[in-house]
Design a protein around this motif. Structure first.
Motif, short mmCIF file in Angstrom:
data_model
loop_
_atom_site.label_atom_id
_atom_site.label_comp_id
_atom_site.label_asym_id
_atom_site.label_seq_id
_atom_site.Cartn_x
_atom_site.Cartn_y
_atom_site.Cartn_z
N ALA A 118 0.83 -1.21 0.00
CA ALA A 118 0.00 0.00 0.00
C ALA A 118 0.87 1.27 0.00
O ALA A 118 2.08 1.22 -0.22
CB ALA A 118 -0.97 -0.01 1.17
N GLU A 119 0.23 2.40 0.26
CA GLU A 119 0.90 3.70 0.17
C GLU A 119 2.04 3.83 1.17
O GLU A 119 3.13 4.31 0.82
CB GLU A 119 -0.11 4.83 0.39
N LYS A 120 1.81 3.39 2.40
CA LYS A 120 2.85 3.48 3.41
C LYS A 120 4.08 2.66 3.01
O LYS A 120 5.22 3.11 3.19
CB LYS A 120 2.32 2.99 4.76
N LEU A 124 5.07 1.95 -0.01
CA LEU A 124 5.75 2.62 -1.11
C LEU A 124 6.65 3.74 -0.58
O LEU A 124 7.79 3.90 -1.04
CB LEU A 124 4.74 3.18 -2.11
#
Length: 238
Positions: free
Chosen positions: A76-78, A80
């Motif tokens: 997820a975003e974290k 990345l």
């Protein structure tokens, strides 16, 4: 409270390194969150690299892209964001391994050191930024990598703690909480001699347990790697 993190699903998820955002870490060992991200960074980096520099067929490159996207969805975003921070450290290792870093001027060494110390001071005051911290530390490592430790004693101490540091990180938090529970400490203690002795006792005992943990497990990592490489090479030859 850890009672909701004591199920088999927590253990299995940690073993296969599922991010703790999806399934919580087992028990009180919240530190495992970063180990899962680190693992997927080691998976994502070569896959992404193969997409650009590999001489493989288009089908293989599509496979690499597909696997990379699956990992990005998983972390997820974290994940990345932390992968980018991981790349800062990887770039330092790449540069030091291929270029002469001893030629850096004293000015660069001083600037990078001041920048890193300043960043740490701001972090202590509660004004932290992960990107700035990672960048300043990477510059500090890059420009000071050629500084050799002259003291043999400090060398031995540094080597000892660096050797067990991963094992220590992996198990320290549950051990801290066990000792605090045994001593019936559930609040921040005031600074005095008795509490300092508590701290020193817990600190030394956890270091000793981490050493035993390293001896039983992490010490054998290279041996496991060698066995794994032998079997992989046999499969490739076949």
């Amino acid at each position: 409270p850890i009672v909701n993190n004591l199920y088999l699903i927590n253990v299995l998820s940690n073993i296969i390194l599922i991010p703790t955002e999806i399934v919580s870490a087992t028990g009180s060992n919240a530190s495992l969150w970063s180990i899962s991200f680190e693992f997927w960074a080691y998976m994502l980096f070569p896959l992404a690299l193969f997409c650009f520099v590999s001489k493989s067929s288009k089908k293989m490159k599509l496979l690499f892209i597909f696997l990379s996207l699956l990992i990005l969805i998983l972390i997820a975003e974290k994940g990345l964001v932390y992968f980018i921070l991981w790349c800062f450290g990887a770039s330092v290792a790449f540069i030091i391994g291929r270029y002469n870093t001893q030629s850096h001027s004293v000015i660069l060494k001083v600037i990078s050191t001041i920048l890193f110390i300043t960043t740490i001071c701001f972090s202590i005051l509660g004004h932290s930024n992960d990107f700035i911290l990672a960048l300043s530390f990477s510059m500090f490592m890059l420009y000071n990598s050629s500084n050799n430790i002259k003291s043999k004693l400090i060398q031995h101490i540094a080597e000892y703690f660096s050797k067990i540091s991963y094992s220590l990180y992996a198990i320290h938090l549950p051990l801290v909480l066990v000792f605090l529970a045994m001593l019936d400490i559930n609040y921040r203690l005031p600074f005095n001699l008795m509490n300092m002795l508590y701290f020193i006792f817990i600190f030394i005992f956890i270091i000793c347990i981490a050493k035993v943990f390293w001896y039983l497990f992490e010490r054998n990592t290279n041996m496991v790697k060698d066995v794994f490489k032998i079997h992989v090479n046999k499969i490739i030859r076949c």
